[in-house]
Design a protein around this motif. Structure first.
Motif, mmCIF file in Angstrom:
data_model
loop_
_atom_site.group_PDB
_atom_site.id
_atom_site.type_symbol
_atom_site.label_atom_id
_atom_site.label_comp_id
_atom_site.label_asym_id
_atom_site.label_seq_id
_atom_site.Cartn_x
_atom_site.Cartn_y
_atom_site.Cartn_z
ATOM 1 N N ASN A 1 5.649 1.808 -2.929
ATOM 2 C CA ASN A 1 4.197 1.820 -2.362
ATOM 3 C C ASN A 1 3.286 0.693 -3.237
ATOM 4 O OD1 ASN A 1 1.765 3.007 -3.106
ATOM 5 N ND2 ASN A 1 1.819 5.308 -3.265
ATOM 6 N N ASP B 1 -0.152 0.546 -3.329
ATOM 7 C CA ASP B 1 -1.242 0.742 -3.158
ATOM 8 C C ASP B 1 -1.781 1.641 -3.399
ATOM 9 O OD1 ASP B 1 -4.046 -0.558 -3.630
ATOM 10 O OD2 ASP B 1 -3.822 -1.069 -1.134
ATOM 11 N N ASP B 2 -3.027 2.989 -4.178
ATOM 12 C CA ASP B 2 -3.583 2.976 -4.340
ATOM 13 C C ASP B 2 -4.279 3.858 -3.531
ATOM 14 O OD1 ASP B 2 -3.941 6.281 -5.549
ATOM 15 O OD2 ASP B 2 -5.463 4.810 -7.366
ATOM 16 N N ASP B 3 -3.361 5.098 -2.369
ATOM 17 C CA ASP B 3 -4.097 5.147 -1.541
ATOM 18 C C ASP B 3 -4.687 6.994 -2.069
ATOM 19 O OD1 ASP B 3 -3.791 3.315 0.316
ATOM 20 O OD2 ASP B 3 -1.508 3.508 0.454
ATOM 21 N N SER B 4 -4.641 7.654 -3.330
ATOM 22 C CA SER B 4 -4.792 8.920 -3.666
ATOM 23 C C SER B 4 -6.210 9.228 -2.604
ATOM 24 C CB SER B 4 -5.104 8.612 -4.514
ATOM 25 O OG SER B 4 -5.386 7.676 -5.960
ATOM 26 N N THR C 1 -5.762 9.715 1.222
ATOM 27 C CA THR C 1 -4.658 10.874 0.822
ATOM 28 C C THR C 1 -5.626 12.320 0.351
ATOM 29 O OG1 THR C 1 -3.106 9.799 0.903
ATOM 30 C CG2 THR C 1 -2.740 12.376 0.741
ATOM 31 N N SER D 1 -5.522 -0.350 3.067
ATOM 32 C CA SER D 1 -4.379 -0.515 2.354
ATOM 33 C C SER D 1 -3.450 -1.146 2.455
ATOM 34 C CB SER D 1 -3.344 0.541 2.328
ATOM 35 O OG SER D 1 -2.791 1.040 1.934
ATOM 36 N N ASN E 1 -0.408 -0.725 2.285
ATOM 37 C CA ASN E 1 0.711 -0.025 2.752
ATOM 38 C C ASN E 1 0.877 0.196 4.366
ATOM 39 O OD1 ASN E 1 1.593 0.914 0.150
ATOM 40 N ND2 ASN E 1 0.176 2.549 -0.432
ATOM 41 N N SER F 1 9.381 6.709 2.739
ATOM 42 C CA SER F 1 8.317 5.857 1.321
ATOM 43 C C SER F 1 7.588 6.835 -0.004
ATOM 44 C CB SER F 1 7.318 5.662 1.611
ATOM 45 O OG SER F 1 6.113 4.971 0.699
ATOM 46 N N SER G 1 4.874 6.640 -0.422
ATOM 47 C CA SER G 1 3.268 6.819 0.121
ATOM 48 C C SER G 1 2.843 7.637 0.741
ATOM 49 C CB SER G 1 2.909 4.618 0.225
ATOM 50 O OG SER G 1 1.933 4.392 0.900
#
Length: 188
Positions: free
Chosen positions: A66, A68-71, A74, A104, A106, A130, A132
């Protein structure tokens, strides 16, 4: 940091900094002498080099880290599709659009891995895993012929299970569809 027995400057790999190094910079590190001095000339292989070595010989399990911070992305996708009994191709395109608009890292990483695997015609030899959700979603959407494994069994299963009719909430098993046999993943 990962060090060899002699801790020479060329053999110290700061694992926290690895993420920001180019392949050329990574290839300067000695990754073999920790095991035995006769391997001091060993360097990090690229993913392409590793795939070339494995092609036709062994299966390859690629864990895409992972990056990147894709929180927030998501959570937003999950909130917008909450309660949907399933997603259709038009929904998948909306999810792809959101991922692309997010910028991102990702997304680019997943696409690069897919390109490398396809260029070597190794789709049947490779599993992509992943932590991610973006990497898994992009792989499911853009490369459904690849086996994809989310690395977290209890996080965001709704997003991934709804992206593809081939990824379902069933115990792990082989399932025949009209076009191919796919592996399903138990997500709970």
């Amino acid at each position: 940091a990962c060090r060899n027995r002699q801790d020479s400057p060329s053999s110290i790999v700061d694992l926290d900094r690895q993420f920001h190094l180019t392949l050329a910079e990574m290839k300067r590190f000695d990754v073999g002498s920790w095991f035995d001095p006769k391997f001091s000339a060993e360097r990090f292989p690229s993913l392409g080099e590793a795939l070339d070595l494995a092609k036709g010989k062994i299966g390859v399990y690629i864990e895409v880290k992972n990056s990147d911070d894709d929180s927030a992305l998501t959570r937003g996708i999950l909130a917008d599709f909450k309660g949907a009994p399933g997603l259709f191709p038009k929904h998948t395109e909306e999810i792809r659009r959101r991922i692309e608009a997010s910028g991102s890292r990702n997304l680019a990483l997943a696409r690069a891995v897919i390109r490398l695997v396809r260029a070597r015609h190794m789709q049947r030899q490779v599993v992509i895993q992943s932590f991610s959700p973006v990497v898994c979603a992009v792989t499911l959407i853009e490369a459904p012929e690849l086996r994809t494994r989310p690395a977290w069994p209890r996080v965001a299963p709704a997003l991934l299970s709804s992206l593809s009719l081939n990824l379902t909430l069933l115990p792990e098993a082989k399932v025949k569809t009209k076009t191919k046999t796919m592996t399903t993943v138990k997500m709970s």
